[in-house]
Design a protein around this motif. Structure first.
Motif, mmCIF file in Angstrom:
data_model
loop_
_atom_site.group_PDB
_atom_site.id
_atom_site.type_symbol
_atom_site.label_atom_id
_atom_site.label_comp_id
_atom_site.label_asym_id
_atom_site.label_seq_id
_atom_site.Cartn_x
_atom_site.Cartn_y
_atom_site.Cartn_z
ATOM 1 N N ALA A 59 7.075 -21.486 2.871
ATOM 2 C CA ALA A 59 6.534 -20.413 3.704
ATOM 3 C C ALA A 59 5.020 -20.558 3.856
ATOM 4 C CB ALA A 59 6.873 -19.061 3.097
ATOM 5 N N LEU A 117 14.906 -16.472 8.388
ATOM 6 C CA LEU A 117 13.514 -16.877 8.207
ATOM 7 C C LEU A 117 13.031 -17.688 9.400
ATOM 8 C CD1 LEU A 117 11.175 -16.801 6.157
ATOM 9 C CD2 LEU A 117 12.043 -18.961 5.238
ATOM 10 N N TYR A 121 9.838 -16.744 11.907
ATOM 11 C CA TYR A 121 8.676 -17.579 12.158
ATOM 12 C C TYR A 121 8.516 -17.913 13.634
ATOM 13 C CZ TYR A 121 7.659 -18.159 7.211
ATOM 14 O OH TYR A 121 7.316 -17.929 5.914
#
Length: 211
Positions: A59, A117, A121
């Motif tokens: 991340a 995720l 993003y």
């Protein structure tokens, strides 16, 4: 000899750099936290002081990659020596795609287990790039090369389309399919912005790895 303490941000970046190098050589799945700390030469506890897990490293790598690209795009958008068309080409070619060294992180995000995720993003990237592209399009309107009534809406549509349609982690296009879509996108971008031959397939075909 007393140990020299490093600045926390410097140490964090050192760990992140080592992790990215290992991810690129060994693969994300084959890299353990123990490999990272061994490469940096620090205790395992030092790693966990900065990162809770290997996933948090991924991340952080994504966030750093995006920050670097945004800094580039900001500089391009503020460059008074460039016209709007040249700015748009530079942003789409050099700023929007992830650099080669960061591709391993986006391969990690493309895994089905990271789909939420991944989407998070993508949305963050679109939101971050949107104001810069809008400024460029507004400049193009002032220069008389773009004919757009709602530049903010148009740039948002363009960013969403490019981000999702050309993301291999979502659609898994073949090279032949991608080539056809790039060719179609050239016309679509020109029509969206109300110009003629503003973007070339040669530019768009270099955007073959979104992140």
């Amino acid at each position: 000899m007393p140990r020299i303490a490093k600045d926390p941000q410097e140490r964090r970046n050192e760990i992140l750099d080592a992790a990215m190098e290992l991810f690129n050589t060994k693969g994300y799945a084959n890299t353990a936290v123990s490999d990272i700390v061994k490469k940096v030469g620090v205790a395992q506890g030092t790693f966990y002081y900065y990162f809770k897990s290997k996933e948090e490293i991924a991340a952080a790598a994504h966030d750093r990659s995006l920050a670097f690209r945004l800094a580039f795009v900001k500089a391009v958008s503020e460059d008074k020596a460039l016209n709007a068309v040249d700015k748009l080409r530079k942003v789409l070619l050099e700023g929007f795609p992830a650099p080669q060294k960061d591709h391993v992180i986006f391969e990690y995000l493309h895994d089905e287990s990271n789909s939420i995720l991944h989407q998070k993003y993508l949305v963050a990237k679109i939101a971050a790039f949107h104001p810069f592209l809008t400024d460029i399009v507004q400049q193009g309107i002032s220069e008389g090369v773009f004919q757009v009534d709602h530049p903010g809406d148009v740039t948002e549509f363009l960013l969403v389309g490019i981000s999702f349609l050309f993301d291999r982690g979502i659609f898994g296009w073949s090279e032949e399919e991608l080539t056809k879509k790039y060719q179609a996108l050239e016309t679509i971008v020109d029509r969206l912005l109300g110009g003629t031959n503003l973007i070339s397939v040669g530019v768009l075909s270099n955007m073959n790895h979104q992140g």
